[in-house]
Design an enzyme around this catalytic site. Sequence first.
Site, short mmCIF file in Angstrom:
data_model
loop_
_atom_site.label_atom_id
_atom_site.label_comp_id
_atom_site.label_asym_id
_atom_site.label_seq_id
_atom_site.Cartn_x
_atom_site.Cartn_y
_atom_site.Cartn_z
N ASP A 127 -52.11 4.42 -6.54
CA ASP A 127 -50.73 4.72 -6.14
C ASP A 127 -49.96 3.47 -5.66
O ASP A 127 -48.73 3.50 -5.60
CB ASP A 127 -50.71 5.76 -5.01
CG ASP A 127 -51.40 7.06 -5.39
OD1 ASP A 127 -51.53 7.32 -6.60
OD2 ASP A 127 -51.80 7.80 -4.48
N ARG A 171 -48.57 10.31 -5.84
CA ARG A 171 -48.38 11.04 -4.59
C ARG A 171 -46.94 10.89 -4.07
O ARG A 171 -46.04 11.26 -4.79
CB ARG A 171 -49.39 10.57 -3.56
CG ARG A 171 -49.66 11.63 -2.55
CD ARG A 171 -51.00 11.48 -1.90
NE ARG A 171 -51.94 12.44 -2.38
CZ ARG A 171 -53.26 12.33 -2.29
NH1 ARG A 171 -53.79 11.26 -1.77
NH2 ARG A 171 -54.03 13.29 -2.71
N GLU A 222 -45.10 12.44 -9.73
CA GLU A 222 -45.49 13.79 -9.26
C GLU A 222 -44.87 14.15 -7.92
O GLU A 222 -44.70 15.32 -7.60
CB GLU A 222 -47.02 13.89 -9.19
CG GLU A 222 -47.65 12.90 -8.22
CD GLU A 222 -49.17 12.96 -8.19
OE1 GLU A 222 -49.77 13.72 -8.96
OE2 GLU A 222 -49.76 12.23 -7.38
N HIS A 272 -55.77 12.87 -14.29
CA HIS A 272 -56.85 11.94 -13.97
C HIS A 272 -57.17 10.97 -15.09
O HIS A 272 -57.94 10.01 -14.87
CB HIS A 272 -58.09 12.73 -13.53
CG HIS A 272 -57.84 13.52 -12.28
ND1 HIS A 272 -57.21 14.73 -12.29
CD2 HIS A 272 -58.07 13.22 -10.98
CE1 HIS A 272 -57.08 15.16 -11.05
NE2 HIS A 272 -57.59 14.27 -10.23
O1 F6P Z 1 -54.26 8.93 -4.50
C1 F6P Z 1 -54.66 8.82 -5.81
C2 F6P Z 1 -54.38 10.07 -6.59
O2 F6P Z 1 -54.80 9.85 -7.91
C3 F6P Z 1 -52.93 10.56 -6.52
O3 F6P Z 1 -52.10 9.83 -7.39
C4 F6P Z 1 -53.10 12.01 -6.88
O4 F6P Z 1 -52.04 12.81 -6.38
C5 F6P Z 1 -54.39 12.36 -6.21
O5 F6P Z 1 -55.12 11.16 -6.07
C6 F6P Z 1 -55.23 13.36 -6.95
O6 F6P Z 1 -56.30 13.71 -6.15
P1 F6P Z 1 -57.60 14.46 -6.65
O7 F6P Z 1 -58.43 13.47 -7.39
O8 F6P Z 1 -58.25 14.91 -5.40
O9 F6P Z 1 -57.16 15.57 -7.55
#
Ligand code: F6P
Length: 343
Positions: A127, A171, A222, A272
């Site tokens: 991020d 985020r 997001e 992801h």
């Molecule tokens: O903080 C990194 C991040 O990839 C954010 O961009 C995203 O909102 C969040 O983690 C997703 O989290 P998780 O892997 O717990 O779904």
Amino acid sequence: MRKIGILTGGGDAPGLNAVIRGVVEVCAKNDIQVFGLKAGWRGAIRGEGRWLTLDDVDGIQMVGGTILNSSRTNVMKEENGPENVRASMEKLGLEGIVAIGGDDTLGVADKLTKMGMPMVGVPKTIDNDLSCTDFTFGFDTASNITMDCLERLHTTAKSHMRIMVVEIMGRHTGWIAYQAGLAGNAHMVLVPEFPKTVDEIVSVIDRRTKAGKEYTVIAVAEGFTLEGMNDSDLPRDSFGNVDMTKKAIGETLARVLEERTGQESRHVVLGHVQRGGAPSAFDRVLGLRLGIKAGQLVVEKDYGNMVALKGTDIVKADLSKAVSERKEVAKDLYEAIELLCNK
Ligand code: F6P
């Protein structure tokens, strides 16, 4: 023999393994043994993990993810969390821990430091929202992946004369959307730092349509919020972070725009994919250099700090400050978006 622990917490980021290698190499050279705590703070609470050898880390800067696993365990929310970390450190004979993570993981490191447990922080997050460092590793790789996806989505959007809304991680900040949106020629880039109304977004599409441009690619972070949207009912993790996939800004925006413009719209959630796979050269080298510096701080017993990138230098930075301020896309950077996109 001196001994330390190392852990990776929070969402994985390409470059984590490079940091681990840097720390282990410097420590090995200085006769310090490194215990890899399994799955972030969870391993520190339970005392779980394994001793790392030079063979374990040989060449791992090429590999994505983290060889130590990760979790979003919050020590401060676990029963006797800090006491259990202290007990694990005593049991394993660890004089300190190198904690590699984002604001959540490093926030815990900062609190444990103040409770007398020696820590060194290494800033990590795709991020790029941590202050006191110019860039976090993982951001470059995630931006490159996102740029590639945006580029690919141009041809399908153009063929079908569609609005293509691409939801991008980050985020509460729009760093990846900013970087990838500019590089991948998104027609609109929407970031949480600079809100826009539905009317403003629609007017950009209308202008494009009048100019004979039959498709629009929108990069939306997001964390971007439309008027009337409310995060308060959304599920949260142990650090209080909203699950952004449930917010579903991409899906909502695509639906609203199709209703308002009558133009067929689709949304894509990159998710992801943005964190997966091998790190870029930049993130590999940044990770290695941060790891080496963290290892040097351990050698010097200079605990309670974070390592950071400042210009081209790797420096020691203030851990408490880094976790107390979020780094956002600034106005002067955003001007490039207003000039080249969003028009
Ligand atoms: O903080 C990194 C991040 O990839 C954010 O961009 C995203 O909102 C969040 O983690 C997703 O989290 P998780 O892997 O717990 O779904």
